[in-house]
Enzyme design. Structure first.
Site, PDB file in Angstrom:
ATOM      1  N   LYS A 107       3.807   1.696   2.401  1.00 60.68           N
ATOM      2  CA  LYS A 107       4.416   1.979   3.700  1.00 60.68           C
ATOM      3  C   LYS A 107       5.857   2.458   3.559  1.00 60.68           C
ATOM      4  O   LYS A 107       6.285   3.398   4.231  1.00 60.68           O
ATOM      5  CB  LYS A 107       4.380   0.734   4.594  1.00 60.68           C
ATOM      6  CG  LYS A 107       2.998   0.244   4.949  1.00 60.68           C
ATOM      7  CD  LYS A 107       3.041  -0.962   5.867  1.00 60.68           C
ATOM      8  CE  LYS A 107       3.682  -2.170   5.245  1.00 60.68           C
ATOM      9  NZ  LYS A 107       2.930  -2.716   4.087  1.00 60.68           N
ATOM     10  N   THR A 108       6.613   1.794   2.683  1.00 65.74           N
ATOM     11  CA  THR A 108       8.025   2.144   2.527  1.00 65.74           C
ATOM     12  C   THR A 108       8.181   3.520   1.902  1.00 65.74           C
ATOM     13  O   THR A 108       9.049   4.313   2.302  1.00 65.74           O
ATOM     14  CB  THR A 108       8.759   1.089   1.680  1.00 65.74           C
ATOM     15  OG1 THR A 108       8.587  -0.192   2.290  1.00 65.74           O
ATOM     16  CG2 THR A 108      10.245   1.395   1.593  1.00 65.74           C
ATOM     17  N   VAL A 147       0.826  -1.219   0.000  1.00 64.79           N
ATOM     18  CA  VAL A 147       0.000   0.000   0.000  1.00 64.79           C
ATOM     19  C   VAL A 147       0.860   1.269   0.000  1.00 64.79           C
ATOM     20  O   VAL A 147       0.338   2.364  -0.144  1.00 64.79           O
ATOM     21  CB  VAL A 147      -0.976   0.056   1.196  1.00 64.79           C
ATOM     22  CG1 VAL A 147      -2.009  -1.029   1.109  1.00 64.79           C
ATOM     23  CG2 VAL A 147      -0.234   0.015   2.523  1.00 64.79           C
ATOM     24  N   GLU A 194       8.674   0.636  10.469  1.00 66.70           N
ATOM     25  CA  GLU A 194       7.761   0.267   9.389  1.00 66.70           C
ATOM     26  C   GLU A 194       7.265  -1.156   9.555  1.00 66.70           C
ATOM     27  O   GLU A 194       8.049  -2.081   9.769  1.00 66.70           O
ATOM     28  CB  GLU A 194       8.450   0.408   8.025  1.00 66.70           C
ATOM     29  CG  GLU A 194       7.499   0.103   6.877  1.00 66.70           C
ATOM     30  CD  GLU A 194       8.187   0.024   5.529  1.00 66.70           C
ATOM     31  OE1 GLU A 194       7.585  -0.575   4.599  1.00 66.70           O
ATOM     32  OE2 GLU A 194       9.313   0.532   5.389  1.00 66.70           O
ATOM     33  N   GLY A 195       5.963  -1.328   9.429  1.00 66.83           N
ATOM     34  CA  GLY A 195       5.368  -2.652   9.522  1.00 66.83           C
ATOM     35  C   GLY A 195       5.635  -3.497   8.292  1.00 66.83           C
ATOM     36  O   GLY A 195       6.288  -3.067   7.339  1.00 66.83           O
ATOM     37  N   ALA A 196       5.101  -4.705   8.316  1.00 67.25           N
ATOM     38  CA  ALA A 196       5.210  -5.627   7.177  1.00 67.25           C
ATOM     39  C   ALA A 196       3.814  -6.112   6.844  1.00 67.25           C
ATOM     40  O   ALA A 196       3.134  -6.687   7.707  1.00 67.25           O
ATOM     41  CB  ALA A 196       6.125  -6.802   7.514  1.00 67.25           C
ATOM     42  N   LYS A 243      12.958  -1.131   9.695  1.00 68.09           N
ATOM     43  CA  LYS A 243      12.080  -2.187   9.181  1.00 68.09           C
ATOM     44  C   LYS A 243      12.480  -3.475   9.891  1.00 68.09           C
ATOM     45  O   LYS A 243      13.449  -4.135   9.505  1.00 68.09           O
ATOM     46  CB  LYS A 243      12.277  -2.327   7.667  1.00 68.09           C
ATOM     47  CG  LYS A 243      11.436  -3.411   7.014  1.00 68.09           C
ATOM     48  CD  LYS A 243      10.103  -2.888   6.524  1.00 68.09           C
ATOM     49  CE  LYS A 243       9.341  -3.951   5.756  1.00 68.09           C
ATOM     50  NZ  LYS A 243       8.082  -3.433   5.210  1.00 68.09           N
TER      51      LYS A 243
END
Length: 230
Positions: free
Chosen positions: A16-17, A14, A116-118, A38
């Site tokens: 995030k990065t 979506v 940052e999520g995954a 991350k």
């Protein structure tokens, strides 16, 4: 005063990065000491006999300062899959306590740590399904910035993610609507989500390439103003 926070998403891919990288540059240009982090990334990229991981490579390519590899990532797995499965394929286990300790160490070194999520919130981190990324976020006691799409399906995915965060009493700093084309459907999708929850939000237009990160100007101040109060 600074605030450390998570950039999480309603789903995989979506943006995030991209958001993490943009906010890193924004804070660096203000003179703040900032690092992205991350905890887990998957999916090695091999191009012209070179291999790299796209997420941390994007951080490195846009950072105004040299980023230390050990600071920005704890686990990298070759297969593009959910962290629990990618780890299982390499005979590894993800140590959530190690990740939380690493975040706490980074907090002592930087003004801002952008974690940052995954994938989405309910991505498993263990093969038994007993521990999810949402659990890690909750234990970190950091607020989140939620990244979502503007396209068909986003109302359901976004509101479900917001509900999951609210159920865990995880503070939400705001919303980022990524890859916005500005058509009538997307405008209405954003409006419906904003009616559901009153939070600062920004919209990122569809970018032709990642190098356009340098060119976009986003009104992120309201989100950081809210972060300071959480």
């Amino acid at each position: 005063m600074a605030q450390h926070f998570w950039v999480v998403g309603t789903d995989t891919d979506v943006g995030k990065t991209l958001v993490t990288t943009y906010l890193m540059r924004f804070l660096q240009e203000k003179g703040d000491k900032v690092t992205p982090y991350k905890p887990v990334q998957t999916g090695i990229v091999i191009e012209n006999s070179k291999s790299y991981y796209a997420d941390t490579a994007l951080y490195q390519s846009f950072s105004n300062t040299v980023l230390v590899d050990e600071h920005i990532n704890s686990y990298s797995f070759k297969i593009a899959a959910s962290p629990h499965y990618a780890a299982m394929q390499e005979g590894e286990k993800i140590n959530k306590d190690g990740i939380l300790q690493h975040i706490n160490r980074l907090k002592t070194k930087f003004d801002y740590v952008i974690c940052e999520g995954a994938g989405g919130l309910f991505v498993p981190l263990d093969e038994c399904g007993n521990y999810y990324f949402l659990d890690l976020i909750q234990e970190s006691q950091l607020p989140v910035l939620l990244v979502t799409r503007t396209t068909l399906g986003t109302i359901n995915h976004t509101i479900l993610s917001l509900e999951a965060l609210k159920m865990r009493n995880i503070p939400i700093a705001g919303l980022v609507f990524n890859r916005d084309e500005g058509n009538e459907l997307e405008i209405n999708n954003v409006h419906m989500i904003q009616q559901y929850i009153n939070l600062p939000s920004i919209k990122i237009p569809s970018l032709e390439c990642t190098s356009s990160i340098r060119d976009i100007q986003l009104e992120v101040e309201p989100i950081f103003e809210r972060l300071m109060k959480l």
